[in-house]
Design an enzyme around this catalytic site. Structure first.
Site, PDB file in Angstrom:
ATOM      1  N   ASP A  93       0.837  -1.202   0.000  1.00  0.00           N
ATOM      2  CA  ASP A  93       0.000   0.000   0.000  1.00  0.00           C
ATOM      3  C   ASP A  93       0.870   1.250   0.000  1.00  0.00           C
ATOM      4  OD1 ASP A  93      -2.420   1.292  -0.126  1.00  0.00           O
ATOM      5  OD2 ASP A  93      -2.751   1.308   2.038  1.00  0.00           O
TER       6      ASP A  93
ATOM      7  N   LYS B  35       1.754   4.671  -1.019  1.00  0.00           N
ATOM      8  CA  LYS B  35       1.007   5.814  -1.536  1.00  0.00           C
ATOM      9  C   LYS B  35       1.396   7.034  -0.700  1.00  0.00           C
ATOM     10  CE  LYS B  35      -3.017   4.632   1.324  1.00  0.00           C
ATOM     11  NZ  LYS B  35      -4.450   4.265   1.315  1.00  0.00           N
TER      12      LYS B  35
ATOM     13  N   ASN C 229       0.862   7.114   3.110  1.00  0.00           N
ATOM     14  CA  ASN C 229       1.686   6.255   3.969  1.00  0.00           C
ATOM     15  C   ASN C 229       3.161   6.646   3.957  1.00  0.00           C
ATOM     16  OD1 ASN C 229      -0.329   4.617   5.013  1.00  0.00           O
ATOM     17  ND2 ASN C 229      -0.252   3.186   3.298  1.00  0.00           N
TER      18      ASN C 229
END
Length: 389
Positions: free
Chosen positions: A132, A134, A137
């Protein structure tokens, strides 16, 4: 409102919210910490708790200056709390930074991506896939002269999103950053993080993601079938690197350590270059999700694509071949027929070519023609006999 998490930690105030839970500013024996408190439904899932417990050593063992370290995994005795106690980073996330600046100068964008690539290299060597990557994050440590990037939530998405027993796999993640192999149901391995990080770099340079905009299904399809549009004014060496890391084939992408090394080699060339001057055609700050309800045909015909600034970004892949060598239907199949794949527009009552009802109607028609021909032949014979008599 203060809340005790385990026996050593206390929450003070909310720092942010995400799909998996809420991040709190907290306090522990060694001072301030960030506490990621997972949603109640997740904490109540015994399989999830078991997975977190099983992976506890891996999560706690990822140590690197560019990784937001996990200090402790807290599971309450009554099963109401499942929390990750993490290092506190003094700064905003990359999404907030990008919202303020829209686009970054190539050297600044690459410097941040190098930090994240270094973090991924350490995790991948430990067998951990982030899944994840992105801007939300990626946290920015603003304590130094220039912001440094730190990657958070390592392994959390993978642990949460693994299929439960008795369920089927599903596409999980943020659509703009999902690698093609995830869309096609293949396992998520290290190359998915490289694809996502390349998408982040593209976004930092352009102000929009290469395949974003519109309905989620349209975004996922573009990841599989389209190539990213070139960015005017970007040095060729950096564009070629981006293309390689956005390749449909996972094996064609660079490894994290290779990506970091190649980007460092380009930094002297990029120094001093201004942010790209890209005319988007619609410099709007309105999120794409406000337009997601529109039909895909309207989105692609009228509304440019993008995650930040909506622009026409993607072009069709001329090869039309994905990393799995997925067969593309030919023109005859797309036109319908027994093996057809397309449901073309048809008038009311008209059977779709290739359907069961269409096949039955076709058999009845052939039977009627055959019987008609047989009756006509018999009639001709009778007429001939009568004529001779």
């Amino acid at each position: 409102m203060a809340r005790n998490i385990g026996s050593q930690y206390t929450t003070e105030r909310v720092l942010g919210r995400g799909s998996a839970g809420t991040v709190w500013l907290g306090r522990g024996p060694d001072g301030p910490v960030a506490i990621k408190l997972l949603r109640e439904d997740l904490a109540a899932d015994p399989e999830l708790v078991e997975r977190f417990t099983h992976e506890r050593r891996t999560l706690l063992g990822l140590e690197h200056p560019r990784i937001v370290g996990v200090r402790e995994l807290v599971i309450s005795e009554d099963g109401t709390d499942l929390a990750l106690v993490m290092d506190l980073v003094r700064g905003a996330d990359l999404r907030a930074h990008l919202t303020r600046h829209r686009r970054l100068a190539p050297a600044d964008a690459v410097a941040l991506v190098v930090d994240v690539a270094d973090a991924l290299a350490v995790a991948h060597r430990a067998g951990v896939v982030h899944r994840d990557v992105k801007p939300e994050n990626i946290l920015l440590d603003a304590t130094g002269h220039a912001p440094r990037a730190l990657l958070a939530d390592f392994g959390v998405a993978q642990l949460i999103d693994e299929p439960r027993r008795g369920t089927t796999s599903r596409v999980v993640g943020t659509p703009d950053y999902i690698a093609p192999e995830i869309v096609e149901g293949l396992p998520s391995r290290a190359p998915v993080d490289i694809y996502a990080l390349a998408t982040v770099l593209y976004e930092l340079l352009a102000g929009f993601t290469p395949f974003g905009g519109g309905h989620t299904g349209a975004v996922l399809r573009r990841h599989v079938t389209e190539t990213a549009a070139p960015l005017p004014g970007l040095p060729d060496e950096l564009w070629e690197l981006l293309q390689q890391c956005l390749a449909k084939a996972p094996a064609s992408r660079l490894r994290a350590a290779e990506l970091a090394s190649r980007l460092r080699e380009l930094q002297p060339v990029l120094r001093g270059l201004p942010a790209l001057d890209i005319e988007s055609g619609e410099e709007s700050d309105a999120p794409v999700r406000e337009r997601a309800g529109a039909e895909e045909s309207t989105e692609e015909a009228e509304t440019p694509r993008g995650a930040v600034a909506l622009v026409r970004g993607s072009v069709s892949d001329p090869d039309r071949v994905t990393h799995t060598r997925m067969r593309v239907p030919d023109a005859e199949e797309l036109a319908g027929g027994a093996n057809g794949t397309a449901r073309l527009p048809r008038t009311p009552g008209q059977r779709r070519a290739g359907s069961a009802r269409h096949g039955a109607a076709e058999r009845r028609r052939r039977l009627a023609v055959t019987l008609g021909a047989a009756l006509l032949a018999v009639a001709l014979v009778v007429v001939g006999v009568l004529a001779l008599a």
